[in-house]
Design an enzyme around this catalytic site. Structure first.
Site, PDB file in Angstrom:
ATOM      1  N   LEU A  18      71.059 128.583  29.256  1.00 31.41           N
ATOM      2  CA  LEU A  18      70.740 127.153  29.252  1.00 31.41           C
ATOM      3  C   LEU A  18      70.488 126.616  30.655  1.00 31.41           C
ATOM      4  O   LEU A  18      69.698 125.692  30.845  1.00 31.41           O
ATOM      5  CB  LEU A  18      71.876 126.364  28.599  1.00 31.41           C
ATOM      6  N   GLY A  19      71.176 127.155  31.647  1.00 30.95           N
ATOM      7  CA  GLY A  19      71.011 126.676  33.013  1.00 30.95           C
ATOM      8  C   GLY A  19      71.985 127.378  33.940  1.00 30.95           C
ATOM      9  O   GLY A  19      72.870 128.121  33.500  1.00 30.95           O
ATOM     10  N   GLY A  21      73.874 127.065  38.168  1.00 32.23           N
ATOM     11  CA  GLY A  21      74.075 126.363  39.433  1.00 32.23           C
ATOM     12  C   GLY A  21      74.635 127.320  40.456  1.00 32.23           C
ATOM     13  O   GLY A  21      74.590 128.542  40.278  1.00 32.23           O
ATOM     14  N   GLY A  22      75.180 126.773  41.541  1.00 30.63           N
ATOM     15  CA  GLY A  22      75.679 127.619  42.599  1.00 30.63           C
ATOM     16  C   GLY A  22      76.923 128.391  42.221  1.00 30.63           C
ATOM     17  O   GLY A  22      77.200 129.456  42.792  1.00 30.63           O
ATOM     18  N   ALA A  24      78.156 128.711  38.610  1.00 27.66           N
ATOM     19  CA  ALA A  24      78.261 129.212  37.243  1.00 27.66           C
ATOM     20  C   ALA A  24      76.920 129.186  36.518  1.00 27.66           C
ATOM     21  O   ALA A  24      75.964 128.538  36.953  1.00 27.66           O
ATOM     22  CB  ALA A  24      79.286 128.384  36.463  1.00 27.66           C
ATOM     23  N   VAL A  26      75.416 128.679  32.405  1.00 23.08           N
ATOM     24  CA  VAL A  26      75.776 128.154  31.092  1.00 23.08           C
ATOM     25  C   VAL A  26      74.862 128.802  30.053  1.00 23.08           C
ATOM     26  O   VAL A  26      73.632 128.741  30.172  1.00 23.08           O
ATOM     27  CB  VAL A  26      75.652 126.621  31.036  1.00 23.08           C
ATOM     28  N   LYS A  41      80.329 128.354  29.725  1.00 22.04           N
ATOM     29  CA  LYS A  41      80.176 128.245  31.170  1.00 22.04           C
ATOM     30  C   LYS A  41      80.895 129.414  31.823  1.00 22.04           C
ATOM     31  O   LYS A  41      82.112 129.553  31.713  1.00 22.04           O
ATOM     32  CB  LYS A  41      80.746 126.914  31.668  1.00 22.04           C
ATOM     33  N   ASP A 131      83.047 113.642  41.120  1.00 20.97           N
ATOM     34  CA  ASP A 131      81.675 114.103  41.315  1.00 20.97           C
ATOM     35  C   ASP A 131      80.763 113.508  40.239  1.00 20.97           C
ATOM     36  O   ASP A 131      79.920 114.198  39.654  1.00 20.97           O
ATOM     37  CB  ASP A 131      81.602 115.630  41.288  1.00 20.97           C
TER      38      ASP A 131
END
Length: 212
Positions: A18-19, A21-22, A24, A26, A41, A131
């Site tokens: 699904l996507g 990041g730095g 993890a 998902v 995740k 955040d």
């Protein structure tokens, strides 16, 4: 972590990425018996040092059972590392909506009021997000209405208990309160309200109040 489409993780089968990041990735996963789909995740292989942060995120979101907060349902083991099992949100982050169109004041205020309710709930249970930003607000459709859901509690603080070092900076500069940029350990619920105020300006105008 070596995940790929078709891999088995406990009672779940990995369907698609699904996507990422730095810290993890998902993945969409499906329960092998019930057929329900969830988001998983998982830490990147090089991000093992963030294990405690992911566990802290999971414990926080597991305690925040609210329709506008993404609640962690379980923690699974993926090759010896923890992975968070979350509801699968079929819509984009709020960032995508803001980039795609200018929102009407009515829609902007409706989203804002929902986020106020979610933050009030989290603060009432002693959690400070630290955040809050459009990228961490996911959107889905619930009974034909847009439902924002606050996600990614990786920098969460609970009732003054904190693993952050004194003087360290956490959060996203464009949305973080000044005191949080000076020292994240001092950030309390007011820092979240500051971030939400920045988001409100962006919802209403299409731009952030602070550029650079």
């Amino acid at each position: 972590m070596g995940l790929s489409v078709g891999a088995k993780v406990g009672r779940y089968t990995v369907e698609r990425l699904l996507g990422h990041g730095g810290m993890a990735e998902v993945w969409s996963v499906r329960h092998n018996v019930l057929g329900n789909r969830y988001a998983l995740k998982v830490l990147h292989q090089h991000a093992g040092r963030h294990r405690q942060r992911l566990l802290q995120e999971g414990r926080a979101q597991a305690q925040l059972d609210h329709p506008n907060i993404l609640t962690v349902r379980d923690i699974l083991d993926v090759n010896g590392q923890p992975a968070l099992l979350l509801p699968l949100v079929d819509g984009p982050p709020l960032t995508a909506l803001l980039n795609a169109q200018r929102l009407s004041p009515a829609v902007a205020l409706a989203i804002f009021k929902i986020l106020v309710g979610a933050l009030t709930f989290a603060h009432g249970r002693g959690f400070v997000h630290r955040d809050l930003k459009p990228a961490n607000i996911l959107l889905d459709v619930y009974f034909e209405r847009l439902r924002p859901r606050v996600a990614d509690f990786g920098l969460v603080k609970h009732d003054g208990g904190l693993q952050t070092r004194t003087g360290s900076v956490m959060g996203t500069p464009a949305y973080a309160a000044p005191e949080q940029l000076r020292d994240a350990t001092t950030a309390d619920a007011r820092a979240d309200w500051f971030s939400l105020g920045v988001i409100l300006v962006e919802l209403l105008t299409g731009v952030r109040p602070f550029i650079g």
